[in-house]
Design a protein around this motif. Structure first.
Motif, short mmCIF file in Angstrom:
data_model
loop_
_atom_site.label_atom_id
_atom_site.label_comp_id
_atom_site.label_asym_id
_atom_site.label_seq_id
_atom_site.Cartn_x
_atom_site.Cartn_y
_atom_site.Cartn_z
N PRO A 52 -26.17 -9.29 4.63
CA PRO A 52 -27.31 -10.14 5.01
C PRO A 52 -26.87 -11.57 5.33
O PRO A 52 -26.30 -12.26 4.48
N VAL A 53 -27.11 -11.99 6.56
CA VAL A 53 -26.86 -13.35 7.01
C VAL A 53 -28.08 -13.79 7.81
O VAL A 53 -28.81 -12.97 8.34
N PRO A 54 -28.33 -15.10 7.93
CA PRO A 54 -29.52 -15.56 8.66
C PRO A 54 -29.54 -15.01 10.09
O PRO A 54 -28.54 -15.11 10.80
N PRO A 55 -30.65 -14.40 10.51
CA PRO A 55 -30.70 -13.81 11.85
C PRO A 55 -30.39 -14.80 12.97
O PRO A 55 -29.77 -14.43 13.96
N ASP A 56 -30.82 -16.07 12.83
CA ASP A 56 -30.55 -17.02 13.91
C ASP A 56 -29.07 -17.38 13.96
O ASP A 56 -28.50 -17.55 15.05
N PHE A 57 -28.40 -17.46 12.80
CA PHE A 57 -26.96 -17.69 12.78
C PHE A 57 -26.23 -16.49 13.39
O PHE A 57 -25.31 -16.65 14.19
N ARG A 58 -26.66 -15.30 13.00
CA ARG A 58 -26.06 -14.09 13.56
C ARG A 58 -26.20 -14.04 15.07
O ARG A 58 -25.26 -13.69 15.79
N GLU A 105 -24.84 -25.25 18.42
CA GLU A 105 -25.92 -24.71 17.59
C GLU A 105 -25.73 -25.25 16.16
O GLU A 105 -24.70 -25.02 15.54
N PHE A 106 -26.74 -25.96 15.65
CA PHE A 106 -26.68 -26.55 14.32
C PHE A 106 -27.47 -25.71 13.32
O PHE A 106 -28.60 -25.29 13.61
N PHE A 107 -26.89 -25.49 12.13
CA PHE A 107 -27.56 -24.76 11.06
C PHE A 107 -27.38 -25.53 9.75
O PHE A 107 -26.33 -26.12 9.52
N SER A 108 -28.41 -25.50 8.91
CA SER A 108 -28.38 -26.25 7.65
C SER A 108 -29.06 -25.42 6.57
O SER A 108 -30.17 -24.89 6.78
N TYR A 109 -28.41 -25.30 5.39
CA TYR A 109 -28.92 -24.46 4.33
C TYR A 109 -28.83 -25.15 2.97
O TYR A 109 -27.81 -25.77 2.65
N ASP A 110 -29.88 -24.99 2.19
CA ASP A 110 -29.89 -25.44 0.80
C ASP A 110 -29.08 -24.42 -0.01
O ASP A 110 -29.41 -23.23 -0.01
N ILE A 111 -28.04 -24.87 -0.69
CA ILE A 111 -27.13 -23.97 -1.40
C ILE A 111 -27.84 -23.18 -2.50
O ILE A 111 -27.35 -22.14 -2.94
N SER A 112 -29.01 -23.64 -2.92
CA SER A 112 -29.75 -22.95 -3.98
C SER A 112 -30.64 -21.84 -3.45
O SER A 112 -31.37 -21.21 -4.23
N GLU A 113 -30.62 -21.57 -2.12
CA GLU A 113 -31.53 -20.60 -1.53
C GLU A 113 -30.80 -19.44 -0.83
O GLU A 113 -30.94 -19.23 0.37
N PRO A 114 -30.01 -18.64 -1.57
CA PRO A 114 -29.34 -17.51 -0.92
C PRO A 114 -30.28 -16.35 -0.60
O PRO A 114 -30.05 -15.60 0.35
N GLY A 115 -31.35 -16.20 -1.39
CA GLY A 115 -32.22 -15.05 -1.21
C GLY A 115 -31.62 -13.81 -1.86
O GLY A 115 -30.46 -13.80 -2.28
N THR A 116 -32.40 -12.75 -1.91
CA THR A 116 -31.95 -11.50 -2.53
C THR A 116 -32.02 -10.32 -1.58
O THR A 116 -31.91 -9.18 -2.01
N ALA A 117 -32.21 -10.57 -0.30
CA ALA A 117 -32.37 -9.49 0.68
C ALA A 117 -31.08 -8.68 0.84
O ALA A 117 -29.98 -9.21 0.68
N GLU A 121 -32.63 -9.06 8.27
CA GLU A 121 -34.01 -9.20 8.73
C GLU A 121 -34.98 -9.51 7.59
O GLU A 121 -36.09 -9.99 7.83
N ASP A 122 -34.58 -9.23 6.34
CA ASP A 122 -35.47 -9.47 5.20
C ASP A 122 -35.29 -10.85 4.58
O ASP A 122 -35.99 -11.21 3.64
N LEU A 123 -34.33 -11.63 5.10
CA LEU A 123 -34.15 -12.99 4.59
C LEU A 123 -35.32 -13.87 5.04
O LEU A 123 -35.74 -13.81 6.19
N ASP A 124 -35.83 -14.69 4.15
CA ASP A 124 -36.87 -15.64 4.51
C ASP A 124 -36.23 -16.83 5.22
O ASP A 124 -35.03 -17.09 5.07
N PRO A 125 -37.02 -17.59 6.00
CA PRO A 125 -36.47 -18.78 6.67
C PRO A 125 -35.83 -19.71 5.65
O PRO A 125 -36.40 -20.01 4.60
N GLY A 126 -34.62 -20.18 5.96
CA GLY A 126 -33.90 -21.07 5.06
C GLY A 126 -32.95 -20.37 4.12
O GLY A 126 -32.05 -21.02 3.57
N GLN A 127 -33.12 -19.06 3.91
CA GLN A 127 -32.21 -18.32 3.05
C GLN A 127 -30.97 -17.92 3.83
O GLN A 127 -31.05 -17.59 5.01
#
Length: 303
Positions: A52-58, A105-117, A121-127
Motif C-alpha cells: 500500500p502506497v498513496p495512489p497519487d504517488f504511485r 510532482e510534490f508530495f507531503s506526509y505527516d509521519i504519524s499517518e501511515p494508515g492500516t490499509a 486504494e484503501d488508504l485515506d487522503p494523507g496516509q
C-alpha cells in the motif's frame, strides 16, 4: 547547511550499496548523521507496487514524473533536541518552492499517518502506507528528490533535519534539469474536489485552484480516468472536457459542472461547464488526472 555523508579520514564517501528491503523495494542504504545531512550518491529505488502506497504517488511514479517528497512530524519527539519548529520550517520551504518548479510532482506526509490499509486504494487522503519504509525515512523533517532512471528511479538527494531553503531549491533545480519523458504540465494548478453523479459513476462537478503566479485559461482542460494498472492517461482516455472560456487568476479556484444548473458543496452555482462524463463507472479508489490543453498532467486525485 546540509553536509554530504562521508566516511572517516576525509576520503570520499563510498557509493551506497543496493539492498532489498522487507517490502521488496530496492534503495541505497546510507547512514545519516545529525540534522541537515544529505545522501552522497544517487541511490537506485524501485517502488513496490504490491504494497500500500498513496495512489497519487504511485501514479506519478508510473508516469515517470520527477518527484519531491517530504515527511514531517506534528507531535512531540523527546529524542529530537531541535524541536518541531524545523518540521514546520522545512515543510513551509517546500510549499513555497512548489510554485518555482511546476514540472516536479510534490508530495507531503505527516509521519504519524501511515494508515492500516492492505492495498493502496484503501488508504485515506494523507496516509502513506509503506512508502516511508520503502524510502528508508529516518527522523523528520525528511526530504528526498527522485528521478526516473532505466526501469525504476534514483534518489538524487536526501535531506534529514533542518535544511535551509536555498539548499532545497538547489536540489529541486537539479531535479528539474533531469531529462525525462514524463508528461507533467508546467501549469501549477490542483484539483480541490471531484463529486460524482448519483448514478452511473459520472462526474457531477470538480473544483480547480490556480496555485501559480500567472493566470490560467481552463478552456481545453480535461479530467480523464487513469489506467489503474499502468497509471497511464492521455487525451483519448475516458473523461470530460472544459468547453468554455474561464480564466483563473493566481490563487483563485473555480468549479466546473456537467451543466449550468449544478451547484457545488457550498450551494453556489458552478462557474463553468464541461462536456461528457455522464457514465464513467467511476468507483472509490479510481484515479483521475487533470490534463492541460496540450495533454500534459497538471494534477491528479483519487475518487
Amino acid at each position: 547547511m546540509s553536509l554530504s555523508v562521508a566516511c572517516g579520514g576525509g576520503e570520499p564517501a563510498a557509493p551506497p550499496q543496493n539492498v532489498t528491503s522487507p517490502e521488496g523495494a530496492v534503495r541505497g542504504e546510507e547512514v545519516l548523521g545529525d540534522g541537515g545531512t544529505e545522501a552522497a550518491q544517487p541511490a537506485p529505488f524501485a517502488l513496490n507496487l504490491q504494497q500500500p502506497v498513496p495512489p497519487d504517488f504511485r501514479a506519478a511514479y508510473q508516469r515517470r514524473a520527477r518527484i519531491a517528497v517530504t515527511f514531517y512530524d506534528t507531535g512531540q519527539d523527546p529524542f529530537y533536541p531541535q524541536g518541531l519548529e524545523v518540521d514546520a520550517l522545512v515543510r513551509g520551504y517546500m510549499e513555497r518552492l512548489r510554485a518555482e518548479y511546476p514540472t516536479i510532482e510534490f508530495f507531503s506526509y505527516d509521519i504519524s499517518e501511515p494508515g492500516t490499509a492492505r492495498v493502496s486504494e484503501d488508504l485515506d487522503p494523507g496516509q502513506y502506507g509503506t512508502l516511508a519504509a520503502q524510502l528508508g525515512v529516518g527522523y523528520t523533517p525528511w526530504v528526498a528528490t527522485l528521478a526516473p532512471s532505466g526501469d525504476a528511479y534514483v534518489i538524487l538527494n536526501v535531506f534529514q533535519g533542518y535544511t535551509p531553503q536555498p539548499v532545497l531549491s538547489q536540489a529541486l533545480f537539479e531535479l528539474s534539469s533531469v531529462e525525462v519523458e514524463d508528461n507533467t504540465s508546467d501549469l501549477d494548478v490542483t484539483l480541490e474536489r471531484v463529486t460524482l453523479t448519483q448514478a452511473g459513476g459520472g462526474i457531477e462537478y470538480f473544483t480547480v485552484r490556480n496555485r501559480g503566479s500567472e493566470p490560467v485559461e481552463l478552456q481545453g482542460f480535461s479530467l480523464r480516468v487513469m489506467d489503474p494498472e499502468t497509471g497511464e492517461v492521455g487525451p483519448d482516455s475516458p473523461g470530460v472536457v472544459v468547453n468554455q472560456r474561464l480564466t483563473l487568476r493566481p490563487g483563485e479556484s473555480a468549479s466546473l459542472g456537467r451543466g449550468p444548473e449544478v451547484t457545488d458543496g457550498a450551494g453556489r452555482s458552478v462557474d463553468g461547464t464541461f462536456e461528457g462524463g455522464q457514465r464513467l463507472e467511476l468507483a472509490p479508489g479510481d484515479q483521475l488526472a487533470l490534463l492541460d490543453p496540450g495533454g500534459a498532467v497538471a494534477a491528479t486525485t483519487t475518487v
